[in-house]
Design a protein around this motif. Structure first.
Motif, short mmCIF file in Angstrom:
data_model
loop_
_atom_site.label_atom_id
_atom_site.label_comp_id
_atom_site.label_asym_id
_atom_site.label_seq_id
_atom_site.Cartn_x
_atom_site.Cartn_y
_atom_site.Cartn_z
N PRO A 68 33.31 -53.93 -15.64
CA PRO A 68 34.16 -53.35 -15.92
C PRO A 68 35.13 -52.40 -14.38
CG PRO A 68 32.33 -53.15 -15.08
CD PRO A 68 31.63 -53.93 -14.76
N TYR A 69 35.96 -51.45 -15.55
CA TYR A 69 37.00 -50.86 -14.69
C TYR A 69 36.09 -49.92 -13.68
CZ TYR A 69 41.22 -50.74 -18.44
OH TYR A 69 42.05 -51.47 -19.51
N LYS A 70 34.70 -49.27 -14.15
CA LYS A 70 34.57 -49.00 -12.55
C LYS A 70 33.27 -49.44 -12.78
CE LYS A 70 35.94 -45.13 -15.10
NZ LYS A 70 34.84 -44.88 -15.26
N ILE A 71 32.32 -49.69 -11.51
CA ILE A 71 31.21 -49.99 -11.37
C ILE A 71 30.31 -48.98 -10.76
CG2 ILE A 71 29.01 -51.63 -10.42
CD1 ILE A 71 32.18 -54.25 -10.18
N TYR A 72 29.40 -48.01 -11.68
CA TYR A 72 28.17 -47.28 -11.03
C TYR A 72 26.78 -47.89 -10.57
CZ TYR A 72 31.61 -43.75 -12.71
OH TYR A 72 32.84 -42.33 -12.15
N LEU A 73 26.20 -47.71 -9.47
CA LEU A 73 24.76 -48.19 -9.50
C LEU A 73 24.29 -47.77 -10.10
CD1 LEU A 73 25.45 -49.32 -5.95
CD2 LEU A 73 24.89 -50.98 -7.72
N GLU A 74 23.05 -47.84 -10.72
CA GLU A 74 22.06 -46.83 -11.18
C GLU A 74 21.38 -46.06 -9.76
OE1 GLU A 74 21.16 -46.38 -14.39
OE2 GLU A 74 22.62 -48.13 -15.03
N GLU A 75 20.84 -45.14 -10.25
CA GLU A 75 20.44 -44.46 -8.50
C GLU A 75 18.90 -45.22 -8.59
OE1 GLU A 75 18.51 -40.55 -10.65
OE2 GLU A 75 20.55 -39.17 -10.45
N ASN A 76 18.41 -45.64 -9.40
CA ASN A 76 17.69 -46.59 -8.45
C ASN A 76 18.54 -47.61 -7.92
OD1 ASN A 76 17.86 -48.28 -10.65
ND2 ASN A 76 16.08 -48.00 -11.59
N GLU A 77 19.45 -48.11 -7.83
CA GLU A 77 19.65 -49.13 -7.19
C GLU A 77 20.12 -48.48 -5.38
OE1 GLU A 77 21.77 -51.93 -10.28
OE2 GLU A 77 22.43 -50.91 -10.43
N MET A 78 20.52 -47.30 -5.31
CA MET A 78 21.33 -46.81 -3.85
C MET A 78 20.31 -46.55 -2.92
SD MET A 78 22.33 -43.10 -5.82
CE MET A 78 22.88 -42.17 -4.40
N PRO A 79 21.08 -46.73 -1.92
CA PRO A 79 20.40 -47.35 -0.82
C PRO A 79 19.81 -46.43 -0.07
CG PRO A 79 23.20 -47.83 -0.35
CD PRO A 79 22.88 -46.53 -2.45
N GLN A 80 18.22 -46.98 0.12
CA GLN A 80 17.66 -46.12 0.45
C GLN A 80 17.94 -45.80 2.23
OE1 GLN A 80 14.25 -44.86 -1.47
NE2 GLN A 80 16.36 -45.57 -2.84
N ALA A 81 18.05 -46.13 3.08
CA ALA A 81 18.99 -46.62 4.47
C ALA A 81 19.75 -47.52 4.58
CB ALA A 81 17.63 -47.74 4.73
N TRP A 82 20.54 -46.11 6.30
CA TRP A 82 21.65 -46.57 5.99
C TRP A 82 21.32 -47.87 7.17
CZ3 TRP A 82 20.06 -40.95 7.53
CH2 TRP A 82 21.28 -40.15 6.92
N TYR A 83 22.75 -48.47 7.14
CA TYR A 83 22.92 -49.47 8.03
C TYR A 83 23.32 -49.55 9.16
CZ TYR A 83 24.33 -54.07 9.76
OH TYR A 83 24.35 -54.83 10.69
N ASN A 84 22.35 -49.79 10.34
CA ASN A 84 22.98 -49.83 11.66
C ASN A 84 23.90 -51.18 12.06
OD1 ASN A 84 23.71 -48.72 14.35
ND2 ASN A 84 21.93 -48.23 14.95
N VAL A 85 25.28 -50.95 12.47
CA VAL A 85 25.53 -52.49 12.55
C VAL A 85 24.98 -52.32 13.93
CG1 VAL A 85 28.01 -51.30 12.96
CG2 VAL A 85 28.24 -53.92 12.35
N ARG A 86 25.49 -51.36 14.78
CA ARG A 86 25.49 -51.91 15.84
C ARG A 86 23.91 -52.89 16.23
NH1 ARG A 86 24.06 -45.86 18.18
NH2 ARG A 86 24.20 -45.30 15.42
N ALA A 87 22.85 -52.42 15.65
CA ALA A 87 21.86 -52.79 15.75
C ALA A 87 21.95 -54.89 15.80
CB ALA A 87 20.74 -53.08 14.89
N ASP A 88 23.03 -54.99 14.69
CA ASP A 88 23.37 -56.90 14.88
C ASP A 88 24.54 -56.96 16.20
OD1 ASP A 88 21.89 -57.55 13.30
OD2 ASP A 88 22.50 -56.33 11.63
N MET A 89 25.56 -56.03 16.51
CA MET A 89 26.73 -56.36 17.29
C MET A 89 26.10 -56.76 18.87
SD MET A 89 29.18 -53.00 16.74
CE MET A 89 30.56 -53.23 18.23
N LYS A 90 27.01 -58.26 19.18
CA LYS A 90 26.20 -58.24 20.04
C LYS A 90 26.62 -58.17 21.91
CE LYS A 90 26.13 -63.08 17.68
NZ LYS A 90 26.70 -62.31 17.28
#
Lengths: 458, 458
Positions: free
Chosen positions: B8-30
């Motif tokens: 579609p022109y615009k993809i909207y996630l459903e409310e229940n597809e919204m992230p429940q946690a933030w992602y901390n990229v530092r955890a994966d950085m060497k």
């Protein structure tokens, strides 16, 4: 009836659930809106006569009182997909803050650069103009939303766009002008020296801050004086309400999807484009005896066409060059007090909305602007959207109705139209923030002056 | 892999597809971002030391290099639901206009009153401040988006909000100030006479148009001088990038839902809040060896911290009262030329983004503002959204990459971050519309002056 589902904060229809046709409420009206009259002959305007000012296809839509559904061309539906469907928002935060048992929803039309619902009709009118091989269109704009919307639609289709902007808005909203220019439109403060009617108005009222009625006269003159141009209008006309029915159709589809039943539907009313579009399918149900709603049109106390106007034939413009429409009107010479901020400054009202009001299908009420800005600020802080002053008329009454529910304990479902955002209305907000905003309600004498100018029609 | 669906022109996630946690990229950085240093001791800032300036929970997030996912409290997720999920838009119209085989998507963060992605971190920071029982927060704002976002979050939670606004923005954007005031914030032009550091800067540079670095110094001083106040920052910090990961997480979820695979990901870069948030989950995949992308950070040629700065410890502010961060920097004394319109004026860059760039995981490029406004105007007319100048840096490079695809015939998938709208940037658009906008690229001598002020760190 749909199964009970948890209602999300925002209901977005899927693309394939979007309406494929506009709904023409006139087809279901027993008392049709009265026809436009030719001011020279006082006879109903023919398609040929209207065709000198408006595009052919739009004239057909203007005169069509029979077809309930008019297909939306694919090109327009594709444009709609760029900013529609607009969300139907459940005002959970507002309900909680008000501590009301009422359930409050709003259809939010502000998520596009024009900042309002006006784009719904702008793209349709520009599309038909393009399709007819025209070079460009002329129009007026008051608060600036319509002019911006038309500029956007014309830029998308490669049409020239000439906008006459009510002088008070032109001065209060320089940034609106720049948005229109960014979209390639030319913008002139109205009344201006560029048209005969503008010069005449300036001579009669030097220093006037202008009105929608003046700007319409100028735009019509500019259209008829240029080869390959037509005039387009953002409100009042039957065709505009037809295009704006997309608001109500989406609202109803979203409600049906979640099994939501409205009790009260509220819209702000200037020329009637928003309220007419929002309520169309619901009024249609009422006209067909399928449902019953309480519908409220809210207008500014400073420009109270429905609540204090006369239901009579009147000119649509100040210069008296346009056809006559039968509508609730304050007289085409009426100009709201300069302290009135924002839009909804039109002297008349859509003939469709006027007829529905006259027939008792809808109610009307008026509110003062300081009360409106109180509601706007409250809403902004609670729901996170800074609303347009126009939209905030509906917010005011929605809050008042929700507070009544709090007293009575009734769990009514209130739906209102949030037509747009107030990002270009910060001069007015600044006045309110500084405590220097005032109200002016026209006296009966003020109104009598406007009524004195009403044309005599047998 | 998801089944092929029509996009579609615009993809909207459903409310229940919204992230429940933030992602901390530092955890994966060497190579972790280097720690903040105490300017007095040149030792890493402890949680206790940071707690004098920042809320406790935010200090924990700032120092957390280990946990990949940090749950988003329910109250914040509820607030997010008022304006999120933001749409991932398929730029069908832009593709067609450019006649490119590339597929272009943008994550549009402008559909909220703050006009940008800044609200994502503002509500988080305000929430933790409220939770800690504070009275209020202080902050700086440049282009005004962060200040507006924080004002909105504070109004929602009932916290006092004091904003130091870079003087040039304060003057160019009076309406931004009124939006903040409408949300109950107090706004002071920086540098000001209200703080010791402001008075010192004014003495040294009378007539200065200010900088983010100055405003930060003032806001930090104001926070530490008032009981029950803490300072909050809208970019640069690790915690901010953590909150902004919601942008990338939603983008990735929407892409996964429709089986879209990105080739190029583009974000504008000032302090790094947007680009850092947008790319986080994608860089995470790269760091874990799960995928490969070309990632481009785009900055203004007038403030080129990544492309022409030094990777060194530097003060985060002009007044040198803040901790030192290791980042790509032009020196805390660097102030972009006054002809630079819009944001992205910060002298440094998020330590996380800096480290990723240093390690070759992302590219950087710089563009001149007239080229940026050309792209902005083009995009506005084709896609119907008037973009913020900041966001338009990403648009410029996305268009350039799509045009390269047109030459080579490659069907690359390009995703860029459209961080916000330009409704409060009409002074800059007016300059562009009038043909009076100019470019200024700092000379090597200009930069040498900034570098001369870099602190010595062993």
């Amino acid at each position: 009836m749909a199964a009970m589902k948890e209602i999300p904060y925002k209901i977005y229809l899927e693309e394939n659930e979007m309406p494929q046709a506009w709904y023409n409420v006139r087809a279901d009206m027993k008392n049709k809106p009265a026809p436009l009259l030719n001011p020279a002959t006082m006879q109903p305007m023919t398609a040929e006569e209207l065709g000198g000012v408006f595009c052919k296809e739009l004239v057909a839509q203007e005169l069509d009182n029979d077809n309930a559904y008019i297909p939306i061309p694919k090109e327009i539906r594709d444009f709609y997909k760029m900013y529609r469907p607009s969300p139907l928002v459940r005002a959970y935060c507002l309900e909680e803050k008000l501590q009301t048992p009422a359930k409050i929803y709003y259809k939010f039309e502000g998520n596009n650069t024009s900042g309002s619902h006006k784009l719904n009709s702008a793209i349709a009118q520009a599309y038909y103009a393009k399709n007819q091989g025209l070079k460009g269109v002329t129009t007026e704009t008051g608060a600036g939303q319509w002019g911006t919307a038309l500029s956007m639609a014309c830029a998308y289709l490669g049409l020239d766009c000439q906008v006459y902007m009510v002088k008070v808005s032109y001065e209060q909203k320089p940034f609106r002008r720049e948005v229109m220019r960014t979209y390639g439109a030319s913008v002139t403060a109205s009344p201006s020296e560029t048209t005969a009617v503008g010069r005449k108005i300036l001579e009669a009222h030097p220093g006037t801050s202008g009105s929608l009625g003046c700007a319409i006269s100028e735009a019509v003159e500019a259209a008829t004086n240029q080869e390959g141009y037509r005039y387009v209008l953002g409100s009042v006309l039957n065709q505009v309400l037809l295009h704006q029915s997309i608001i109500g159709l989406e609202t109803k589809a979203a409600m049906d999807k979640y099994g939501i039943q409205a009790d009260i539907i509220i819209g702000c009313a200037g020329g009637g484009s928003n309220v007419g579009g929002l309520i169309s399918p619901f009024v249609g149900q009422m006209l067909r005896g399928e449902a019953d709603y309480r519908i409220i049109a809210v207008e500014p106390a400073s420009c109270p066409s429905l609540t204090r106007g006369k239901f009579a034939y009147d000119f649509c413009d100040t210069g008296m060059v346009c056809p006559l429409a039968k509508m609730y009107t304050l007289g085409s010479g009426f100009i709201p007090s300069a302290n009135h901020a924002g839009g909804l400054r039109y002297h008349g009202m859509s003939p469709v909305v006027s007829q529905l009001y006259h027939d008792g299908l809808i109610e009307a009420t008026s509110v003062e602007q300081t009360k409106v800005f109180e509601a706007a600020t409250y809403f902004a802080r609670v729901e996170g959207i800074l609303p347009a002053p126009e939209s905030s008329h509906a917010i005011r009454v929605a809050i008042d109705e929700a507070l009544k529910c709090k007293e009575t304990g009734e769990e009514k479902t209130i739906v209102f139209g949030l037509t747009g955002t107030g990002y270009f209305d910060m001069v007015a907000y600044e006045k309110f923030n500084n405590g220097t905003m005032s109200d002016y309600i026209p006296t009966d004498d003020d109104l009598a002056q406007g009524f004195a100018g009403l044309p005599k029609v047998d």
